[in-house]
Design an enzyme around this catalytic site. Sequence first.
Site, PDB file in Angstrom:
ATOM      1  N   GLU A   1      14.849  -3.189   1.283  1.00  9.69           N
ATOM      2  CA  GLU A   1      15.613  -4.274   1.891  1.00  9.69           C
ATOM      3  C   GLU A   1      15.426  -4.244   3.415  1.00  9.69           C
ATOM      4  O   GLU A   1      15.025  -3.221   3.998  1.00  9.69           O
ATOM      5  CB  GLU A   1      17.096  -4.114   1.518  1.00  9.69           C
ATOM      6  CG  GLU A   1      18.065  -5.114   2.144  1.00  9.69           C
ATOM      7  CD  GLU A   1      17.747  -6.553   1.811  1.00  9.69           C
ATOM      8  OE1 GLU A   1      16.714  -7.050   2.303  1.00  9.69           O
ATOM      9  OE2 GLU A   1      18.542  -7.195   1.097  1.00  9.69           O
TER      10      GLU A   1
ATOM     11  N   HIS B   1      17.305  -7.257  -7.192  1.00  4.68           N
ATOM     12  CA  HIS B   1      18.165  -6.322  -7.908  1.00  4.68           C
ATOM     13  C   HIS B   1      19.521  -6.939  -8.237  1.00  4.68           C
ATOM     14  O   HIS B   1      20.012  -7.845  -7.570  1.00  4.68           O
ATOM     15  CB  HIS B   1      18.359  -5.033  -7.096  1.00  4.68           C
ATOM     16  CG  HIS B   1      19.160  -5.207  -5.838  1.00  4.68           C
ATOM     17  ND1 HIS B   1      20.530  -5.317  -5.823  1.00  4.68           N
ATOM     18  CD2 HIS B   1      18.772  -5.273  -4.542  1.00  4.68           C
ATOM     19  CE1 HIS B   1      20.954  -5.446  -4.581  1.00  4.68           C
ATOM     20  NE2 HIS B   1      19.908  -5.432  -3.778  1.00  4.68           N
TER      21      HIS B   1
ATOM     22  N   ARG C   1      19.072   0.933  -6.309  1.00  2.23           N
ATOM     23  CA  ARG C   1      19.473  -0.326  -6.939  1.00  2.23           C
ATOM     24  C   ARG C   1      18.261  -1.140  -7.392  1.00  2.23           C
ATOM     25  O   ARG C   1      18.332  -1.839  -8.409  1.00  2.23           O
ATOM     26  CB  ARG C   1      20.356  -1.139  -5.985  1.00  2.23           C
ATOM     27  CG  ARG C   1      19.748  -1.492  -4.634  1.00  2.23           C
ATOM     28  CD  ARG C   1      20.847  -1.963  -3.690  1.00  2.23           C
ATOM     29  NE  ARG C   1      20.372  -2.480  -2.412  1.00  2.23           N
ATOM     30  CZ  ARG C   1      20.151  -1.718  -1.342  1.00  2.23           C
ATOM     31  NH1 ARG C   1      20.309  -0.399  -1.409  1.00  2.23           N
ATOM     32  NH2 ARG C   1      19.763  -2.271  -0.192  1.00  2.23           N
TER      33      ARG C   1
ATOM     34  N   HIS D   1      14.403  -6.592  -3.217  1.00  2.00           N
ATOM     35  CA  HIS D   1      15.631  -6.971  -2.516  1.00  2.00           C
ATOM     36  C   HIS D   1      15.529  -8.405  -1.986  1.00  2.00           C
ATOM     37  O   HIS D   1      14.441  -8.952  -1.832  1.00  2.00           O
ATOM     38  CB  HIS D   1      15.872  -6.001  -1.367  1.00  2.00           C
ATOM     39  CG  HIS D   1      15.847  -4.573  -1.806  1.00  2.00           C
ATOM     40  ND1 HIS D   1      16.983  -3.874  -2.145  1.00  2.00           N
ATOM     41  CD2 HIS D   1      14.811  -3.712  -1.992  1.00  2.00           C
ATOM     42  CE1 HIS D   1      16.654  -2.642  -2.511  1.00  2.00           C
ATOM     43  NE2 HIS D   1      15.341  -2.519  -2.431  1.00  2.00           N
TER      44      HIS D   1
END
Length: 237
Positions: A87, A9, A60, A179
């Site tokens: 993440e 991202h 995100r 991520h």
Amino acid sequence: MPALVLLRHGQSQWNLENRFTGWVDVDLTAEGEAQATKGGELIKAAGLKFDRAYTSVLTRAMRTNELALAGAGQSDTPVVKDWRLNERHYGGLTGLNKAETAEKHGEEQVTIWRRSYDIPPPGLAPGGEYDFAADPRYAGHAVPVTESLKTTLERVLPYWEAEIAPKLKAGETLLIAAHGNSLRAIVKHLFNVPDDKIVGVEIPTGNPLLIELDGDLKPTSARYLDESRAQPLPSVA
């Protein structure tokens, strides 16, 4: 043959503020949006056409996926969202400023928490602002209180094997917008990177990583579409 694009991202608000983010749901900055759109334009220029896209349940990553597909002219691509692509959970470091944390605990200790393969940060205390146990996105799942890259891989890998690998073996071309650490976990698995070497692998934001695979999902080639912002990659056997 199957092909896979990994896209980290774009810059998030907490990236900009130099804070440990993990599972906290923050959005992209204007720069992050531009990075995601540029990533999509690079994908279009490379002539790639996706059969489907995967992303985490964090804004995100979902926003990066949306903007990249739009930039590639492929907004109609089917999208699958799953928390297992989230993440890494940063435990008790969540929300803290990275520089201030280094001043408090020492650079060496923070480097160990951030970069070692199997040493997680201290666990997150229950009931606090960043306790995700009651988040409906994770209903029915055991929410971790901290993760290392090793335990991140342990949650990513079953999803990879059950959902993503079969699509690749069927010859599909896939995008995974996620991520830094969930993508590093996939890179570790695909390239069979040793534990002590994965700490040196970094995925740059907004720069699509194109991995071409054989029928057994062994990488035959790998390259960043923006060569000016490329990072070193594991060797392709």
